[in-house]
Design an enzyme around this catalytic site. Structure first.
Site, PDB file in Angstrom:
ATOM      1  N   SER A  25      38.813  34.165  38.897  1.00  0.00           N
ATOM      2  CA  SER A  25      37.872  32.470  39.363  1.00  0.00           C
ATOM      3  C   SER A  25      38.338  31.870  40.561  1.00  0.00           C
ATOM      4  O   SER A  25      36.656  31.450  40.318  1.00  0.00           O
ATOM      5  CB  SER A  25      37.900  32.179  37.667  1.00  0.00           C
ATOM      6  OG  SER A  25      40.212  32.641  37.607  1.00  0.00           O
TER       7      SER A  25
ATOM      8  N   ASP B 232      40.273  21.709  36.187  1.00  0.00           N
ATOM      9  CA  ASP B 232      40.310  22.083  34.472  1.00  0.00           C
ATOM     10  C   ASP B 232      42.006  22.345  34.757  1.00  0.00           C
ATOM     11  O   ASP B 232      42.962  21.666  35.490  1.00  0.00           O
ATOM     12  CB  ASP B 232      39.972  23.273  34.092  1.00  0.00           C
ATOM     13  CG  ASP B 232      39.621  24.353  34.868  1.00  0.00           C
ATOM     14  OD1 ASP B 232      41.180  24.846  35.519  1.00  0.00           O
ATOM     15  OD2 ASP B 232      39.189  25.370  34.726  1.00  0.00           O
TER      16      ASP B 232
ATOM     17  N   HIS C  18      42.644  25.459  36.928  1.00  0.00           N
ATOM     18  CA  HIS C  18      41.559  26.263  38.971  1.00  0.00           C
ATOM     19  C   HIS C  18      41.793  24.439  39.236  1.00  0.00           C
ATOM     20  O   HIS C  18      42.170  23.217  38.582  1.00  0.00           O
ATOM     21  CB  HIS C  18      39.962  25.969  38.147  1.00  0.00           C
ATOM     22  CG  HIS C  18      40.238  27.286  37.944  1.00  0.00           C
ATOM     23  ND1 HIS C  18      39.757  27.396  36.264  1.00  0.00           N
ATOM     24  CD2 HIS C  18      40.639  28.687  38.035  1.00  0.00           C
ATOM     25  CE1 HIS C  18      40.066  28.468  35.940  1.00  0.00           C
ATOM     26  NE2 HIS C  18      40.739  29.194  36.704  1.00  0.00           N
TER      27      HIS C  18
END
Length: 344
Positions: free
Chosen positions: A37, A318, A321
């Site tokens: 991610s 968040d 990340h």
């Protein structure tokens, strides 16, 4: 004299990089990205994956002001790397291309959010595991031959830079499983993860693990309420990074012509998290979205209460990340490693 010579060499190479960045021709013919991610630019939008970022507020500060599938408020580190390498457009999410063609001439992105070194991590979230990402790359090579011819395609493949970003999810998951009383699954970096070499890659950059114990959601779950990095978990990352460094010389000796460069994310991110104000940041303990303590993916959404107005003050977007500002901070400090990757 040796130090002065090395310093002058670096200055000349850096000046050469700056010169080429002002020209139309990029430093390498293409850039290919694999991983999780941290570098997924939207591949998970096109599969049945449980981890996505194709909704607001993700992407609110991106150049298009729209969510793209990037797990951040804006640009990822690979976006900045692409810019610094001289590309006029970002490498596309491979699964987004209905018509591949010329879109592949600058490279492609195969990363999938929630993927990792261990196949079970990707399976848990229906993400694209690394081995399947390599299969997609094989398909990409065939497409390159179709549009550029075999000779040109071979030149692109051998001259391109390859970036692999993975591992943080594996260890975070393993740590969670360990503390749930289940058997821990080991994470290995081995030659299987370098099948790229057999496919023609010669310039491969691999990221080391970041300070996992400083990630907001990890501090929330395992920090005992003290708001400090969980050094026990950071030690696991440091130990893995040492082993990763140790394998470098052997891999280079075994694989002729391989330029394998490790990108150290640990030290710069640790310094930023522990001393954010020194670098112009305000908040490092929690993310910008909602409470910033546990929200990630679907729990960070348009209706999340408390999302900050200025994400550039935050280290994390968040609870897992980094923000666009942090991604730029990290890439700026990795320029020497990037130079080593593209010039050796």
């Amino acid at each position: 004299m040796g130090y002065l010579s090395s310093l002058l060499t670096f200055i000349f190479i850096f000046a050469d990089v700056v010169f080429y960045m002002t020209k139309d021709e990029p430093l390498v013919p293409a850039l290919f990205i694999f991983g999780d991610s941290i570098v997924d630019v939207g591949n998970n939008n096109y599969i049945y994956a449980s981890v996505k970022a194709n909704f607001f507020p993700y992407g609110r500060d991106f150049v298009t002001r729209t969510p793209t599938g990037r797990m951040s408020n804006g640009k990822l580190s690979v976006d900045y790397a692409s810019e610094y390498a001289g590309f006029s457009s970002y490498q596309p999410a491979y699964l987004s291309l209905n018509t591949k063609g010329d879109n592949l001439l600058n490279g492609a992105n195969f990363a999938s959010s929630a993927s990792g070194y261990h196949f079970s991590i990707a399976a848990l979230y229906h993400a694209v595991p690394l081995m399947q990402q390599l299969e997609l790359y094989k398909d990409c090579q065939k497409e390159l031959v179709k549009i550029a011819g075999k000779t040109n395609a071979t030149s692109i493949i051998s001259g391109a830079a390859y970036i692999l970003v993975a591992g943080a999810g594996d260890f975070a998951e393993n740590y969670y499983i360990y503390h749930s009383g289940m058997a821990s699954r080991p994470c290995h970096f081995n030659l299987e993860n370098l099948d790229l070499y057999a496919l023609g890659a010669r310039k491969i950059g691999v990221t080391m693990l970041p300070p996992i114990g400083c990630i907001p959601i990890i501090i929330t779950l395992y920090g005992s309420g003290n708001n400090k990095c969980v050094e026990e978990i950071n030690d696991v990352a440091l130990n893995f990074n040492k082993k990763l460094n140790f394998t470098t010389e052997n891999l280079v000796k075994m694989l002729s012509g391989l330029n394998l460069v490790f990108f150290d994310l640990y030290q710069p991110l640790y310094e930023l998290v522990t001393k954010p104000s020194n670098y112009g940041f305000f908040e490092a303990r929690k993310g910008c979205c909602a409470s910033g303590l546990v929200e990630v993916g679907f729990t960070c959404n348009r209706k999340s209460i408390g999302t900050c107005a200025n994400a550039s003050e935050y280290v994390f977007w968040d609870s897992l990340h980094p923000t666009q500002a942090t991604n730029k901070f990290l890439i700026d400090r990795l320029i020497p490693a990037i130079i080593s990757l593209v010039y050796n």
